[in-house]
Motif scaffolding. Structure first.
Motif: not given
Length: 492
Positions: A292-312
Motif C-alpha cells: 500500500y505504501m509502495g503504490v502511493v509512494y510510486g504515484f507521488m513520484y509519477l505526479l512529479f513527472t506530470t508537473f512540468p507537462l502541466v504547469f510549464q
C-alpha cells in the motif's frame, strides 16, 4: 519488584529493561547481564531530553537529505543529457529514478545489520559513503558512471530512512512516539518537494554539477554531525557492551547476555539478513501495508513527472518557478504532520489510561485520511484536463500531500509498535517495496498519460487507491487477530 513483575513492566514499556539482579534471577542464570531496573539511566528510553534531541536531530536531517537528492536532479536532467550527448527519454528518466532503486537494495542489508551490530556503526559508515558517492556524481566522466554513482548514493543515503524508525523505537516511549515519527516522516515527503525547487534554480544558474556538489557539502555536514552527536541506541548492543565492560572489571568470564545466547555468529548474521524478507513474505501486516505504501509512494513520484507537462506547457510557468508548483504537496504534508502527530499520541494516551492500547490504534488517523489520496488524484486530474485556473490542481495536490503523510507516519509507527526489537527489519521491508515501486512506476507513467490523458490517467490512479483505502480499517479491526495467529508469525 520480582523478576516476573519487572518482565511484565518491561513489556508494557515496549522493550523496557528487565531485572538483572542475581537475587531476582538466582540459580544457574545469575551470570546473565541485563539492565539494572526499569529506571536504569543507561537505557535509551530513560536518557535526558537533550541527549535524545541530539540523536533525533541528526537522524531527521540526514533523512531529509536523501529524498532531497532523489528529485533535486530532475529539473536539470536535460542539461545532463546534453552534457553526455544523449537524447534517450527513457534513459533520462532512469538517471533520476535509479537513486530510488538504491533504496530497494540498501534496506535489505542495512536494517538487519543495525540489529546485529548496532545502529551507530551503520549510520557512520553509510553517511560517509553517501558523501563520497555524491562527490563522485559531481565529477562523473560519463553517463554510465553517473548512473552507477547515483545508485550507490541512494543505497547508502537511504540508511536513516531504513533504520530511523528503529532508532526512535529505541529512544522514544510509545506515549510520545507519534509526533516524533510524524516529524521524521516529513523527510521522505518534503525532501522530494524541496528538491526540484532548489535544483531548478541551481541548475539554471550554476549548472547541474553544482547540484551534486551542494548535496555533497550538505551530506558531509550530516556525516560530521553523526560522528559528533550520535550515540548507539540499540538496547541489545548496549547490553553486550555492558557485559564486556563487566567482564573486564570483575574478571568473571562467565558473564553473558541473553541476546544471541548460545548461537553461532554466522547463524545470527544469516537470520538477520533474511529477516526483512521473511517479514515481507510471511507477515500479512508487513506485506500488504508495505505494498500500500509502495503504490502511493510510486504515484507521488509519477505526479512529479506530470508537473512540468502541466504547469510549464499548459500554464506557461518558467523553468525556475515551475519548482514552486511542488509546494502544494509540501503544504499538504505539513498539515498531515499536524493531524497525524496530534491524533496518534492523543489516541495512545486515551487508550493507555483504559488499559486497552494495541498497535492497531496507531492506524486510526489513517482510516479517514486514506480517502483524501484518491479525492486529490481525481481533483488534480480533471482540473488539469479542463485547464482550470492553476490554483485548483494545486489544491488537489494539497489533499494528496495530507493523505500520503498521514499514511507514511501511521504505518511506520504501527510497524514499530507491532514488531518491537525488529522494527528496523520491518521498516526495511517496507522501504524496499516502496522504493522499488517508486523507481519503476514513473518509467511507465508518461506512456499511460499519453494514452489516457491527464483526466483518465489520474482517475485510474484514483480508482486504485480507492480500492486500497479500506485497508487501514481492516487492519484496525483484524490486525490483532492476524498478529497473534501463529500461522502469520515468521520465525525471527
Amino acid at each position: 519488584m520480582d523478576a516476573k513483575q519487572v518482565h511484565v513492566a518491561a513489556d508494557d514499556a515496549e522493550k523496557g529493561p528487565e531485572s538483572s539482579s542475581t537475587a531476582a534471577r538466582g540459580g544457574p542464570i545469575s551470570n546473565i547481564v541485563d539492565w539494572d531496573d526499569l529506571n536504569d539511566p543507561d537505557y535509551p528510553m530513560n536518557w535526558s531530553k537533550s541527549r535524545k534531541f541530539k540523536n533525533i536531530s541528526v537522524i531527521c536531517y540526514c533523512t531529509f537529505l536523501t529524498p532531497l537528492g532523489s528529485t533535486m536532479f530532475a529539473p536539470a536532467i536535460q542539461d545532463v543529457m546534453r552534457t553526455y550527448q544523449s537524447n534517450d527519454p527513457l534513459l533520462a528518466s532512469f538517471v533520476v529514478s535509479v537513486w530510488i532503486l538504491g533504496y530497494f537494495f540498501g534496506p535489505l542489508f542495512l536494517g538487519p545489520l543495525s540489529e546485529l551490530y548496532g545502529r551507530l556503526p551503520v549510520y557512520l559508515v553509510c553517511n560517509v559513503l553517501f558523501t563520497v558517492f555524491n562527490i563522485c556524481t559531481a565529477v562523473s566522466p560519463s553517463l554510465a558512471a553517473l548512473v552507477v554513482f547515483r545508485f550507490f548514493s541512494g543505497t547508502f543515503g537511504g540508511c536513516p530512512i531504513t533504520i530511523g524508525a528503529g532508532s526512535f523505537g529505541d529512544m522514544i516511549h510509545p506515549r510520545s512516539r507519534g509526533k516524533i515519527i510524524a516529524i521524521w516522516s516529513l523527510g521522505p515527503m518534503i525532501g522530494p518537494i524541496v528538491g526540484p525547487i532548489a535544483g531548478g534554480y541551481l541548475g539554471a544558474s550554476v549548472g547541474w554539477r553544482w547540484i551534486c556538489w551542494t548535496l555533497a557539502i550538505a551530506s558531509g555536514a550530516g556525516a560530521f554531525a553523526s560522528f559528533i552527536f550520535q550515540e548507539e541506541t540499540y538496547p541489545p548492543t548496549l547490553i553486550e557492551r555492558k557485559c564486556k565492560k563487566l567482564k573486564k572489571l570483575t574478571g568473571n568470564q562467565a558473564l553473558r547476555t541473553d541476546v544471541h545466547m548460545d548461537r553461532k555468529p554466522s547463524h545470527v548474521f544469516g537470520r538477520a539478513i533474511i529477516r526483512p524478507l521473511r517479514l515481507l513474505f510471511l507477515s500479512p501486516i508487513v506485506s500488504i501495508l508495505s505494498l500500500y505504501m509502495g503504490v502511493v509512494y510510486g504515484f507521488m513520484y509519477l505526479l512529479f513527472t506530470t508537473f512540468p507537462l502541466v504547469f510549464q506547457v499548459q500554464y506557461g510557468f518558467g523553468t525556475g518557478t515551475i519548482g514552486l508548483t511542488y509546494l502544494g504537496l509540501g503544504i499538504g504534508s505539513l498539515l498531515g504532520l499536524g493531524v497525524a502527530g496530534y491524533m496518534s499520541d492523543r489516541i495512545y494516551h486515551k487508550k493507555a489510561v483504559d488499559g486497552r492500547m494495541e498497535p492497531e490504534w496507531r492506524i486510526v488517523p489513517l482510516i479517514p485520511s486514506a480517502f483524501l489520496i484518491p479525492a486529490g488524484l481525481f481533483w488534480y486530474g480533471w482540473t488539469t484536463y479542463y485547464k482550470t485556473h492553476w490554483i485548483l490542481p494545486e489544491l488537489g495536490t494539497v489533499l494528496i500531500g495530507i493523505g500520503i503523510n498521514v499514511l507514511m507516519m501511521c504505518i511506520s509507527t504501527y510497524f514499530i509498535d507491532a514488531h518491537p526489537r525488529f522494527e528496523a527489519s520491518a521498516t526495511a521491508a517496507a522501504t524496499a517495496v516502496r522504493s522499488l515501486i517508486g523507481a519503476l512506476v514513473p518509467l511507465f507513467g508518461r506512456s499511460m498519460y499519453e494514452a489516457m490523458g491527464l483526466g483518465w490517467g489520474n482517475s485510474l490512479l484514483g480508482f486504485i487507491t480507492v480500492v486500497m483505502a479500506p485497508l487501514p480499517f481492516l487492519f484496525f479491526k483484524y490486525g490483532q487477530r492476524i498478529r497473534t495467529n501463529t500461522r502469520f508469525q515468521p520465525s525471527l
